[in-house]
Design a protein around this motif. Structure first.
Motif, PDB file in Angstrom:
ATOM      1  N   LEU A 171      52.167  36.428  32.661  1.00  0.00           N
ATOM      2  CA  LEU A 171      51.991  36.517  34.110  1.00  0.00           C
ATOM      3  C   LEU A 171      50.511  36.503  34.508  1.00  0.00           C
ATOM      4  N   VAL A 172      49.681  37.202  33.745  1.00  0.00           N
ATOM      5  CA  VAL A 172      48.257  37.166  34.053  1.00  0.00           C
ATOM      6  C   VAL A 172      47.710  35.755  33.873  1.00  0.00           C
ATOM      7  N   SER A 173      48.170  35.076  32.841  1.00  0.00           N
ATOM      8  CA  SER A 173      47.716  33.701  32.609  1.00  0.00           C
ATOM      9  C   SER A 173      48.040  32.802  33.798  1.00  0.00           C
ATOM     10  N   GLU A 174      49.207  33.005  34.362  1.00  0.00           N
ATOM     11  CA  GLU A 174      49.638  32.168  35.489  1.00  0.00           C
ATOM     12  C   GLU A 174      48.773  32.373  36.732  1.00  0.00           C
ATOM     13  N   ILE A 175      48.214  33.566  36.903  1.00  0.00           N
ATOM     14  CA  ILE A 175      47.442  33.862  38.121  1.00  0.00           C
ATOM     15  C   ILE A 175      45.978  34.169  37.814  1.00  0.00           C
ATOM     16  N   ARG A 176      45.510  33.797  36.635  1.00  0.00           N
ATOM     17  CA  ARG A 176      44.156  34.174  36.227  1.00  0.00           C
ATOM     18  C   ARG A 176      43.073  33.601  37.137  1.00  0.00           C
ATOM     19  N   HIS A 177      43.377  32.505  37.829  1.00  0.00           N
ATOM     20  CA  HIS A 177      42.404  31.944  38.773  1.00  0.00           C
ATOM     21  C   HIS A 177      42.098  32.924  39.910  1.00  0.00           C
ATOM     22  N   GLU A 178      43.001  33.884  40.151  1.00  0.00           N
ATOM     23  CA  GLU A 178      42.801  34.832  41.244  1.00  0.00           C
ATOM     24  C   GLU A 178      41.699  35.854  40.957  1.00  0.00           C
ATOM     25  N   PHE A 179      41.339  36.040  39.681  1.00  0.00           N
ATOM     26  CA  PHE A 179      40.283  37.011  39.380  1.00  0.00           C
ATOM     27  C   PHE A 179      38.989  36.666  40.122  1.00  0.00           C
TER      28      PHE A 179
ATOM     29  N   ASP B 287      32.337  47.622  28.218  1.00  0.00           N
ATOM     30  CA  ASP B 287      33.580  47.803  28.956  1.00  0.00           C
ATOM     31  C   ASP B 287      33.667  46.677  29.993  1.00  0.00           C
ATOM     32  N   ILE B 288      34.872  46.360  30.461  1.00  0.00           N
ATOM     33  CA  ILE B 288      35.019  45.277  31.434  1.00  0.00           C
ATOM     34  C   ILE B 288      35.165  45.803  32.862  1.00  0.00           C
ATOM     35  N   ASP B 289      36.250  46.518  33.116  1.00  0.00           N
ATOM     36  CA  ASP B 289      36.611  46.858  34.490  1.00  0.00           C
ATOM     37  C   ASP B 289      35.668  47.886  35.103  1.00  0.00           C
ATOM     38  N   TYR B 290      35.046  47.515  36.209  1.00  0.00           N
ATOM     39  CA  TYR B 290      34.098  48.325  36.964  1.00  0.00           C
ATOM     40  C   TYR B 290      32.779  48.553  36.225  1.00  0.00           C
ATOM     41  N   THR B 291      32.616  47.887  35.089  1.00  0.00           N
ATOM     42  CA  THR B 291      31.325  47.840  34.397  1.00  0.00           C
ATOM     43  C   THR B 291      30.757  46.438  34.518  1.00  0.00           C
ATOM     44  N   LEU B 292      31.526  45.444  34.068  1.00  0.00           N
ATOM     45  CA  LEU B 292      31.127  44.048  34.238  1.00  0.00           C
ATOM     46  C   LEU B 292      31.612  43.477  35.565  1.00  0.00           C
ATOM     47  N   LEU B 293      32.829  43.842  35.943  1.00  0.00           N
ATOM     48  CA  LEU B 293      33.446  43.189  37.095  1.00  0.00           C
ATOM     49  C   LEU B 293      34.555  44.043  37.689  1.00  0.00           C
ATOM     50  N   ARG B 294      34.945  43.672  38.902  1.00  0.00           N
ATOM     51  CA  ARG B 294      36.167  44.193  39.519  1.00  0.00           C
ATOM     52  C   ARG B 294      37.203  43.080  39.490  1.00  0.00           C
ATOM     53  N   GLY B 295      38.394  43.404  39.027  1.00  0.00           N
ATOM     54  CA  GLY B 295      39.434  42.384  38.902  1.00  0.00           C
ATOM     55  C   GLY B 295      40.227  42.144  40.163  1.00  0.00           C
ATOM     56  N   GLY B 296      40.013  42.941  41.195  1.00  0.00           N
ATOM     57  CA  GLY B 296      40.673  42.721  42.465  1.00  0.00           C
ATOM     58  C   GLY B 296      42.171  42.992  42.471  1.00  0.00           C
ATOM     59  N   GLY B 297      42.644  43.770  41.512  1.00  0.00           N
ATOM     60  CA  GLY B 297      44.063  44.121  41.481  1.00  0.00           C
ATOM     61  C   GLY B 297      44.971  43.064  40.889  1.00  0.00           C
ATOM     62  N   VAL B 298      44.395  41.997  40.346  1.00  0.00           N
ATOM     63  CA  VAL B 298      45.205  40.894  39.816  1.00  0.00           C
ATOM     64  C   VAL B 298      46.015  41.340  38.601  1.00  0.00           C
ATOM     65  N   ALA B 299      45.363  41.996  37.656  1.00  0.00           N
ATOM     66  CA  ALA B 299      46.063  42.441  36.456  1.00  0.00           C
ATOM     67  C   ALA B 299      47.109  43.500  36.791  1.00  0.00           C
ATOM     68  N   ALA B 300      46.800  44.389  37.721  1.00  0.00           N
ATOM     69  CA  ALA B 300      47.757  45.428  38.106  1.00  0.00           C
ATOM     70  C   ALA B 300      49.016  44.819  38.708  1.00  0.00           C
ATOM     71  N   LYS B 301      48.829  43.759  39.490  1.00  0.00           N
ATOM     72  CA  LYS B 301      49.986  43.069  40.069  1.00  0.00           C
ATOM     73  C   LYS B 301      50.879  42.496  38.967  1.00  0.00           C
ATOM     74  N   ALA B 302      50.256  41.878  37.973  1.00  0.00           N
ATOM     75  CA  ALA B 302      51.017  41.308  36.873  1.00  0.00           C
ATOM     76  C   ALA B 302      51.677  42.397  36.037  1.00  0.00           C
ATOM     77  N   TRP B 303      50.989  43.507  35.880  1.00  0.00           N
ATOM     78  CA  TRP B 303      51.529  44.636  35.106  1.00  0.00           C
ATOM     79  C   TRP B 303      52.839  45.124  35.733  1.00  0.00           C
ATOM     80  N   LYS B 304      52.811  45.356  37.030  1.00  0.00           N
ATOM     81  CA  LYS B 304      54.008  45.855  37.709  1.00  0.00           C
ATOM     82  C   LYS B 304      55.145  44.854  37.645  1.00  0.00           C
ATOM     83  N   ALA B 305      54.832  43.569  37.854  1.00  0.00           N
ATOM     84  CA  ALA B 305      55.868  42.533  37.816  1.00  0.00           C
ATOM     85  C   ALA B 305      56.470  42.418  36.430  1.00  0.00           C
ATOM     86  N   ALA B 306      55.633  42.483  35.392  1.00  0.00           N
ATOM     87  CA  ALA B 306      56.128  42.372  34.024  1.00  0.00           C
ATOM     88  C   ALA B 306      57.021  43.553  33.676  1.00  0.00           C
TER      89      ALA B 306
END
Length: 224
Positions: free
Chosen positions: A75-83, A8-27
């Motif tokens: 949108l995630v691609s545009e801000i992926r550096h934020e992870f 699994d990725i989220d909270y198993t390998l890493l925390r995404g810091g809300g980046v994907a959630a931000k893109a989800w809402k905007a999309a």
């Protein structure tokens, strides 16, 4: 028989810091024209499942999920550096991945509710992409039921490598545990997310770790 370790990725390998959630809402707002008003529980669920709930909760019926996911990925691609800026690796992850990567009897992949592209952005942001055979993973676009993701990953690995695998699933939620058990996999729980260790144990996890900082314990659980 080699082991297929499905991460699994989220909270198993890493925390995404809300980046994907931000893109989800905007999309969602861009594609539907509907203001965001209700955030679902994301943990352990597939993006397909979450998307269906979000659309239903907001009363959206005239927009396809395909249009939403296409814009979400952009949108995630545009801000992926934020992870790497907003997020963080979970304790011990890099050392465990490296140790398992040296074991010829282990193939590591991703089984995650994320769509494949976003899964790739997340692990790449922390320099982890080379640890996984992403081609044989299971992703949120495969099905809305998480257990199906595990099955698809096993099928892909068997087809690619021409051999059966002993499946191992590691994740931080009850959904990860139940998906593993539904496929006869070893279920490793890691209590680095919102789910307490006791709940992971009660769900049937074969091993529950507080985190992955104990390298030997983690490798023993995952590689046997």
């Amino acid at each position: 028989m080699r082991r297929l370790v499905m991460w699994d990725i989220d909270y198993t390998l890493l925390r995404g810091g809300g980046v994907a959630a931000k893109a989800w809402k905007a999309a969602f707002t861009e594609v539907t024209g509907v203001a965001w008003r209700d955030t679902p529980i994301f943990g352990g669920r597939t993006d397909t499942d979450i998307c269906a709930e979000v659309f239903a909760t907001h009363g959206v019926t005239g927009c396809t999920h395909e249009r939403f996911f296409a814009r979400y990925i952009e949108l995630v691609s545009e801000i992926r550096h934020e992870f790497a800026v907003q997020g963080t690796l979970m304790p011990g992850v890099r050392a465990v991945l490296d140790r398992l990567g040296d074991d010829p009897n282990v193939v590591q992949t991703l089984v995650t509710g994320n769509v494949p592209e976003v899964a790739g952005f997340k692990v790449a942001a922390f320099g982890l992409a080379g640890s996984f055979d992403a081609e044989v993973g299971g992703y949120g676009t495969d099905d809305h039921v998480r257990a199906t993701l595990v099955r698809r990953s096993l099928e892909r690995a068997g087809a690619k490598y021409g051999e059966p695998f002993h499946p191992v699933v590691i994740g931080d939620t009850v959904h990860d545990v139940t998906a593993a058990l539904a496929n006869g996999a070893v279920a490793i729980g890691v209590a680095t997310g919102a789910t307490p260790a006791a709940e992971l144990t009660a769900a049937g996890a074969h091993v529950v770790l507080p985190d992955l900082s104990d390298l030997n314990a983690a490798v023993r659980a995952l590689a046997g």
